[in-house]
Design an enzyme around this catalytic site. Structure first.
Site, mmCIF file in Angstrom:
data_model
loop_
_atom_site.group_PDB
_atom_site.id
_atom_site.type_symbol
_atom_site.label_atom_id
_atom_site.label_comp_id
_atom_site.label_asym_id
_atom_site.label_seq_id
_atom_site.Cartn_x
_atom_site.Cartn_y
_atom_site.Cartn_z
ATOM 1 N N HIS A 1 0.977 -0.979 0.182
ATOM 2 C CA HIS A 1 -0.113 -0.066 -0.124
ATOM 3 C C HIS A 1 0.852 1.750 0.110
ATOM 4 O O HIS A 1 2.193 1.594 0.917
ATOM 5 C CB HIS A 1 -1.234 -0.130 1.123
ATOM 6 C CG HIS A 1 -1.804 1.094 1.457
ATOM 7 N ND1 HIS A 1 -1.692 2.501 1.491
ATOM 8 C CD2 HIS A 1 -3.198 0.274 1.175
ATOM 9 C CE1 HIS A 1 -2.177 3.031 1.555
ATOM 10 N NE2 HIS A 1 -4.032 2.084 1.026
ATOM 11 N N ASP B 1 2.911 -4.407 8.082
ATOM 12 C CA ASP B 1 1.535 -3.738 8.180
ATOM 13 C C ASP B 1 0.489 -4.657 8.278
ATOM 14 O O ASP B 1 0.112 -5.228 6.882
ATOM 15 C CB ASP B 1 1.303 -2.836 6.601
ATOM 16 C CG ASP B 1 0.285 -2.569 6.433
ATOM 17 O OD1 ASP B 1 -0.565 -2.623 7.013
ATOM 18 O OD2 ASP B 1 -0.022 -1.532 4.960
ATOM 19 N N GLN C 1 -5.051 -4.902 7.277
ATOM 20 C CA GLN C 1 -5.937 -5.483 6.495
ATOM 21 C C GLN C 1 -5.423 -7.229 7.284
ATOM 22 O O GLN C 1 -6.808 -7.960 6.472
ATOM 23 C CB GLN C 1 -5.123 -5.875 4.822
ATOM 24 C CG GLN C 1 -5.396 -4.886 3.584
ATOM 25 C CD GLN C 1 -6.398 -3.791 3.522
ATOM 26 O OE1 GLN C 1 -7.569 -4.846 3.790
ATOM 27 N NE2 GLN C 1 -6.640 -2.841 4.152
ATOM 28 N N LYS D 1 -10.556 -0.613 10.714
ATOM 29 C CA LYS D 1 -10.675 -1.741 10.275
ATOM 30 C C LYS D 1 -10.612 -3.269 10.667
ATOM 31 O O LYS D 1 -11.008 -4.569 10.508
ATOM 32 C CB LYS D 1 -9.013 -2.238 9.298
ATOM 33 C CG LYS D 1 -8.657 -1.354 8.551
ATOM 34 C CD LYS D 1 -9.955 -1.153 6.915
ATOM 35 C CE LYS D 1 -9.071 -0.206 5.368
ATOM 36 N NZ LYS D 1 -7.648 -0.785 5.048
ATOM 37 N N CYS E 1 -5.438 2.622 -4.088
ATOM 38 C CA CYS E 1 -3.982 3.278 -3.197
ATOM 39 C C CYS E 1 -2.264 2.005 -3.298
ATOM 40 O O CYS E 1 -1.704 1.280 -2.161
ATOM 41 C CB CYS E 1 -4.162 3.068 -1.779
ATOM 42 S SG CYS E 1 -5.139 4.834 -1.357
#
Length: 366
Positions: A81, A159, A162, A185, A323
């Protein structure tokens, strides 16, 4: 959060009156909840931020500016991202470091790890990568990646925007040095987020921002700073959002992260099976082991047209580069349409998606 604002609202860590005490207790209890959610060794390894983007920027500034120098390499992947690319580009510009990328096998949507040992050479000081691709639905082998980097003394950042809230995320099992995720999220408040950092690293890092609450003592010419995590939470924090985030994590824990992961993967598998039967559909990402994200293109129909018509038919998709502009270039497309699934979605809604895409194809004569 409504109850907190009505009954306990006061600044934390400052007052000795009852409202401030209750507010501080609730704020730090939320930190404990996050630490438990991630299986961190201590709540002092949890920093509250405004989201994954701010968390990564905090590391790039507080850890990166101190530890990265000219000639060093920052290793990323081609499926990152923008929030896990741009902060490192800025760091490289400040320090003279260079960026390198683990390639993506565009045909299957997986990282090409065949040359990883060579990429992890003695110039690499940081390896930052996503747990789950927000475009491809790829679930990366984060524990293995961290272990291979750790063998070479390379710091890792995951990261987890997600993955947190969609599957169990255990920082000790993963073996990462830093991990970031966003509150919105995980069914939490927008503008809230978390940075996990291994305590030994946090203790060596200078402040990210300066101001109230992060200090031990301030004189006219020099200041001393608190121990982590408070060193990195300058000013009045969004303690109401942190409290809301803690409750959201309890809610997800009650459902069960493994149950959510299984449900996501089952819906994604059902969607893949159905969508692949559509003529002219191009699917992006792996065919198995898929997270709850499905990206696709319908032949000769722009992704923006797909999502616009789908919206009119009551189906919410996202269209664009997500993104992920470098990844789109790698895949040879400008954009895709994307369906995302979570524990509240149903097999019936997957059927609705399929029927909607068939209607769109008829509408455009594709």
């Amino acid at each position: 959060m409504d109850h907190f604002y009505r009954h306990d609202n006061a600044n934390v860590h400052r007052g000795i009156h009852e409202l401030s005490r209750r507010s501080t207790v609730a704020f730090e209890a939320a930190r404990d909840r996050v630490a438990h959610f991630l299986n961190a060794r201590a709540s002092a390894e949890i920093i509250f931020t405004r989201g994954t983007t701010e968390s990564i920027n905090l590391v790039a500034r507080a850890w990166g500016d101190k530890n990265i120098k000219s000639g060093d390499t920052i290793l990323l992947t081609q499926m990152e991202h923008h929030s896990n690319i741009v902060p490192w580009q800025l760091l490289a510009e400040r320090t003279g470091a260079k960026l390198a990328y683990v390639p993506v096998r565009g045909d299957v949507g997986l990282l090409d790890l065949s040359d990883l040992d060579n990429l992890l050479d003695n110039t690499v000081k940081l390896f930052a990568f996503t747990h789950v691709s927000n475009t491809l639905g790829t679930v990366n082998p984060v524990a293995d990646l961290c272990a291979r980097a750790r063998q070479r003394g390379i710091v890792t950042l995951v990261d987890a925007a997600q993955s947190a809230g969609h599957r169990p995320v255990d920082v000790q099992e993963i073996g990462c040095d830093f991990l970031a995720f966003s509150g919105h999220k995980v069914c939490g408040p927008t503008g809230s987020g978390v940075l996990y950092g291994r305590r030994e690293l946090l203790e060596e890092m200078p402040p990210f921002l300066g101001g109230g609450d992060m200090i031990s003592n301030v004189d006219f010419f020099v200041s001393t700073y608190k121990e982590p995590p408070h060193r990195f939470e300058a000013g009045t924090p969004d303690f109401a959002a942190a409290i809301g985030l803690g409750v959201a994590l309890d809610y997800l824990a009650a459902i069960g992260l493994r149950n959510i992961a299984l449900h996501d993967s089952e819906l994604a598998a059902l969607a893949l099976e159905k969508l692949l039967s559509l003529p002219g559909l191009r699917l992006f990402g792996p065919r198995t082991g898929h997270a709850g994200v499905v990206s696709f293109l319908l032949r000769d129909i722009h992704a923006h047209d797909v999502v616009t018509v789908a919206d009119q038919l009551g189906v919410a998709l996202r269209g664009g580069h997500h993104c992920n502009q470098p990844l789109m270039k790698k895949l040879g497309v400008e954009s895709t349409a994307r369906a995302s699934f979570y524990f509240y979605n149903t097999a019936g809604e997957v059927d609705r998606l399929f029927d909607t895409l068939r209607e769109i194809q008829k509408f455009f004569g594709a």
